[in-house]
Scaffold this motif. Structure first.
Motif, PDB file in Angstrom:
ATOM      1  N   GLU A   1      54.098  72.408  54.472  1.00  0.00           N
ATOM      2  CA  GLU A   1      54.516  71.242  55.249  1.00  0.00           C
ATOM      3  C   GLU A   1      55.774  70.716  54.569  1.00  0.00           C
ATOM      4  O   GLU A   1      55.921  70.864  53.359  1.00  0.00           O
ATOM      5  N   HIS A   2      56.679  70.086  55.319  1.00  0.00           N
ATOM      6  CA  HIS A   2      57.853  69.500  54.666  1.00  0.00           C
ATOM      7  C   HIS A   2      58.277  68.223  55.377  1.00  0.00           C
ATOM      8  O   HIS A   2      57.699  67.853  56.400  1.00  0.00           O
ATOM      9  N   TYR A   3      59.233  67.557  54.792  1.00  0.00           N
ATOM     10  CA  TYR A   3      59.746  66.276  55.291  1.00  0.00           C
ATOM     11  C   TYR A   3      61.129  66.579  55.867  1.00  0.00           C
ATOM     12  O   TYR A   3      62.135  66.570  55.145  1.00  0.00           O
ATOM     13  N   PRO A   4      61.188  66.917  57.169  1.00  0.00           N
ATOM     14  CA  PRO A   4      62.417  67.465  57.738  1.00  0.00           C
ATOM     15  C   PRO A   4      63.694  66.679  57.409  1.00  0.00           C
ATOM     16  O   PRO A   4      64.700  67.266  57.027  1.00  0.00           O
TER      17      PRO A   4
ATOM     18  N   PHE B   1      58.441  69.806  49.883  1.00  0.00           N
ATOM     19  CA  PHE B   1      57.526  70.755  50.520  1.00  0.00           C
ATOM     20  C   PHE B   1      56.158  70.599  49.861  1.00  0.00           C
ATOM     21  O   PHE B   1      56.082  70.310  48.654  1.00  0.00           O
ATOM     22  N   TRP B   2      55.118  70.836  50.631  1.00  0.00           N
ATOM     23  CA  TRP B   2      53.755  70.808  50.089  1.00  0.00           C
ATOM     24  C   TRP B   2      52.990  72.002  50.618  1.00  0.00           C
ATOM     25  O   TRP B   2      53.015  72.298  51.814  1.00  0.00           O
TER      26      TRP B   2
ATOM     27  N   PHE C   1      52.791  62.325  53.932  1.00  0.00           N
ATOM     28  CA  PHE C   1      52.735  63.784  53.922  1.00  0.00           C
ATOM     29  C   PHE C   1      51.534  64.299  53.124  1.00  0.00           C
ATOM     30  O   PHE C   1      50.986  63.601  52.275  1.00  0.00           O
ATOM     31  N   ALA C   2      51.205  65.563  53.409  1.00  0.00           N
ATOM     32  CA  ALA C   2      50.150  66.315  52.717  1.00  0.00           C
ATOM     33  C   ALA C   2      48.825  65.549  52.740  1.00  0.00           C
ATOM     34  O   ALA C   2      48.443  65.048  53.796  1.00  0.00           O
TER      35      ALA C   2
ATOM     36  N   PRO D   1      53.276  64.780  44.530  1.00  0.00           N
ATOM     37  CA  PRO D   1      54.353  65.563  43.927  1.00  0.00           C
ATOM     38  C   PRO D   1      54.552  66.866  44.713  1.00  0.00           C
ATOM     39  O   PRO D   1      53.574  67.451  45.190  1.00  0.00           O
ATOM     40  N   VAL D   2      55.791  67.288  44.845  1.00  0.00           N
ATOM     41  CA  VAL D   2      56.099  68.413  45.735  1.00  0.00           C
ATOM     42  C   VAL D   2      55.646  69.748  45.136  1.00  0.00           C
ATOM     43  O   VAL D   2      55.564  69.904  43.915  1.00  0.00           O
ATOM     44  N   THR D   3      55.338  70.703  46.001  1.00  0.00           N
ATOM     45  CA  THR D   3      54.843  72.008  45.548  1.00  0.00           C
ATOM     46  C   THR D   3      55.472  73.158  46.334  1.00  0.00           C
ATOM     47  O   THR D   3      54.807  74.134  46.671  1.00  0.00           O
ATOM     48  N   GLY D   4      56.763  73.027  46.646  1.00  0.00           N
ATOM     49  CA  GLY D   4      57.433  74.100  47.381  1.00  0.00           C
ATOM     50  C   GLY D   4      57.846  75.244  46.464  1.00  0.00           C
ATOM     51  O   GLY D   4      57.459  75.308  45.297  1.00  0.00           O
TER      52      GLY D   4
END
Lengths: 153, 83
Positions: free
Chosen positions: A51-54, A122-123, B6-7, B79-82
């Motif tokens: 998932e992301h924050y566009p 992104f997650w 988010f998430a 916290p982000v995990t890309g």
């Protein structure tokens, strides 16, 4: 310089060929590709969904790429990051840097990846045989980013 | 004020985006979260540990003490995990 945030899979070979096409000044091309693994923390992973924050994603990736281009003499650079649901072995992310000699390409590629891990919104959620679970961030990612702050190159 | 989640925050709250009119006292993300917690169990659960959450104001990473005002877009996420 190019940033792409997309759902579809991409072909690494095609992307890298396109990146270096028509630029004979490039003598070194370095890339990193992140792939979906079929195991995490001891459990089988069936699919991985990002998932992301566009609104923020493109902005953050562009900032990371611009800083890499300021710090090193790059002839070309590229960040592609996917979102949506992916299967094991599929690519998630491609970061590439091209320069006249290898040092700048190596350093810029690692720099962009280290910053992306902590700054790109992104997650990941993985679908495992134990159910769906959000992937936790790793402290080592912040450490990897921090070491660039005190370095010239 | 536009809010985004988010998430697992999105899952716990039950929505990804909403437009709210918080009280004037909600002038920082910390104060906004205090107000959001009163809006329901999902919010209380999502914001139970603020140290596990990041905030962005107008699509830039921010601190929980930064000023926010009515036209801002405020996003909360883990916290982000890309990559």
């Amino acid at each position: 310089m190019a940033i792409r945030v997309q759902r579809p899979i991409f072909d690494i070979g095609v992307e890298l060929s396109d990146l270096t096409a028509d630029n004979p000044r490039i003598g070194g091309l370095c890339c990193f590709t992140g792939l979906v693994r079929d195991m995490n923390n001891g459990d089988a992973v069936a699919t991985l969904t990002l998932e992301h924050y566009p609104g923020m994603t493109h902005k953050q990736l562009a900032k990371i790429e611009a800083e890499a281009n300021e710090r090193w003499a790059l002839e070309a650079s590229l960040i592609i990051h996917r979102y949506g649901t992916m299967l094991p072995e599929e690519p998630i992310v491609l970061v590439a840097a091209a320069s006249a000699h290898r040092h700048d390409a190596f350093a810029a590629c690692q720099f962009m990846m280290d910053y992306l891990k902590t700054d790109a919104p992104f997650w990941k959620v993985e679908d495992t045989d134990q159910g769906a679970r959000w992937v936790d961030s790793r402290d080592s990612d912040a450490t990897a980013k921090a070491r660039w702050r005190d370095r010239e190159s | 004020m536009k809010l985004l989640y988010f998430a697992w925050l999105r899952q716990k709250i039950g929505l990804g985006e909403e437009t709210v009119s918080p009280p004037e006292s909600a002038s920082t993300p910390t104060a906004l979260v205090d107000w959001l917690r009163t809006r329901g169990d999902g919010y209380a659960l999502a914001f139970s540990d603020i140290s596990a959450i990041k905030v962005a104001i107008n699509q830039e990473f921010a601190s929980f003490d930064d000023p926010i005002s009515d036209g801002d877009e405020v996003a909360f996420f883990p916290p982000v995990t890309g990559g």
